[in-house]
Every structure is written in C-alpha cells, then in structure tokens.
Design an enzyme around this catalytic site. Sequence first.
Site, short mmCIF file in Angstrom:
data_model
loop_
_atom_site.label_atom_id
_atom_site.label_comp_id
_atom_site.label_asym_id
_atom_site.label_seq_id
_atom_site.Cartn_x
_atom_site.Cartn_y
_atom_site.Cartn_z
N HIS A 258 -0.46 -2.12 0.47
CA HIS A 258 -0.71 -2.23 1.91
C HIS A 258 -1.56 -1.08 2.45
O HIS A 258 -1.47 0.06 1.99
CB HIS A 258 0.62 -2.28 2.66
CG HIS A 258 1.50 -1.09 2.41
ND1 HIS A 258 1.41 0.07 3.14
CD2 HIS A 258 2.49 -0.88 1.51
CE1 HIS A 258 2.30 0.95 2.70
NE2 HIS A 258 2.97 0.39 1.71
N ASP A 259 -2.42 -1.42 3.38
CA ASP A 259 -3.21 -0.44 4.14
C ASP A 259 -4.21 0.33 3.27
O ASP A 259 -4.67 1.40 3.66
CB ASP A 259 -2.29 0.55 4.88
CG ASP A 259 -1.28 -0.15 5.76
OD1 ASP A 259 -1.70 -0.83 6.71
OD2 ASP A 259 -0.06 -0.03 5.49
N GLY B 196 0.35 2.56 -1.36
CA GLY B 196 -0.13 2.29 -0.01
C GLY B 196 -1.05 3.37 0.53
O GLY B 196 -1.00 4.53 0.12
#
Length: 259
Positions: A121-122, A139
């Site tokens: 994520h991200d 992440g």
Amino acid sequence: MPEIHPTAIVSSEAILAYDVVVDAYAIIGPGVSIGAGTHIGPFTRIEGVVTIGERNHIIGQSSIGTPPQDLKFKGERTELVIANDNTIREFCTLNRGTAGGGGITTIGSHNFFMAYSHVAHDCHIGDHTIFANNATLAGHVDVGDCATIGAFTAIHQFCRVGEHAFIGGGSICTQDVLPFVKTVGNRPAKTYGINTIGLQRKGIEPETIEALQRAYRILVRSKLKLVDALARIDDELGNYPEARYLAEFVRGAKRGIIR
C-alpha cells in the site's frame, strides 16, 4: 466490444475499453477502469478502485487492487493507479493505498514485474523499472525510474530506491538505496560502486558516468562527514544534473542511506 471469456466474471459497473481482452476465470469488480489494448490473463482478480491504463499485459493469476495489508485499514475508499505498457507476470500482488498514507498506490509505465512480485500500500513506482521474481516492497516505498530490484529482495517500509539503482538478489534494504549505485547484501546491505555497465547500456554519456563515479567516491570512500561530502559534490560536480540529483537524494533521506 471487449473480448471477454465466457467463464470470466466482469462487473457491469467496470469500465473496459473496446479492445480489452479478458481471459478465462478472471474476476473484475466494480470501480475498475481498464484502458485500450490491455490484456487481462486467466485467473486474474482485480477489485476496488483501480485504474489501469493502455497496453498493459497481466499474464495471469495475479491479485490487483486488493485491500492493503495494514491492520489500520477499515475499508476506506482508496485507489491503485497503473499507467501504460506494463508487464505483470504470474502471481503478483499489487495493493491499494491507505487513508493514512495518501490513499493511493501508483505505478508508472513500461515496468516489468516478474512472478510473485509484491507492491504494498501507498507505494509509488516510476517508469522502466524491473522487479525480479519475489521482489517485495513494504508500504510507503518510493522507487525511482529505471531502478532494478533483484529476486527475493525486500525493501523496508518508508524507504526510497533512487533512479537507476541496481539491487542485487536476496538483499534486505532497511535504508534508502542510492541512485545509480549497485547495492547488495543482507543486514547489512552495502554499496559496490556506480552501476557503470547498466548506465552504459542505457546510453548515459561516459562523462556523466565518470562524474557519478567521482561523486560516489566522495560520498562513500572519502571518510568526510556527510554534510561535508555533499558540499564537496555540489562544489566540484554541481554542473552535472545526475550528481546534483544524487546529492539531493541523500539530503532527503529520513531513514538514512545504505553506504
């Protein structure tokens, strides 16, 4: 009309360009948008708010846009955006962003993800990168253009990988990875000079490569304090954009750099 195999499941709310191909047993959920010329291979799953650009080839068996593997995630609306001309091989996992991390994961164009690569994520990935088999990002990792991440390499959360970086297979990177430099090793990873052959293959001018080699020697081998090494690079090599980028990359490190 898109060419959709009878066994594929495509939501009526998904948006597919006219010439998208969807192979057997693929699942495409609502909120997904897929651009022209993209081929979705068999058993691929795409869910959540996902935008996929043009001419991407997802070979099959991958999970695209699945929820972030973050215990703080509570189902917020987050996104995954993939640009154009990427190749995504078997069993890759590309996660959406989190509300606390900006809400979006982005992947540029002309990237090659080999089997079992993972983008958490991200993360934000540039263009023309290579992820060898099982390359893994935690992440909030940023990967610059033209970087190569070797097989079975793991990048710690919130780290950055500079442009044209080359990370050898099986490395564990818990700090920022210098641009233009060969990095390899497992706790600790170490640098092994400028990736001269790789830069030559990419058409970088010999004069620029020589300047980067000088900058590397100043930064890593001169035994100067970091602030003094960076000042010397600015003073002696500031007319080379690549050397300036190397110095600014180091200045922007929040987790330190691998030297």
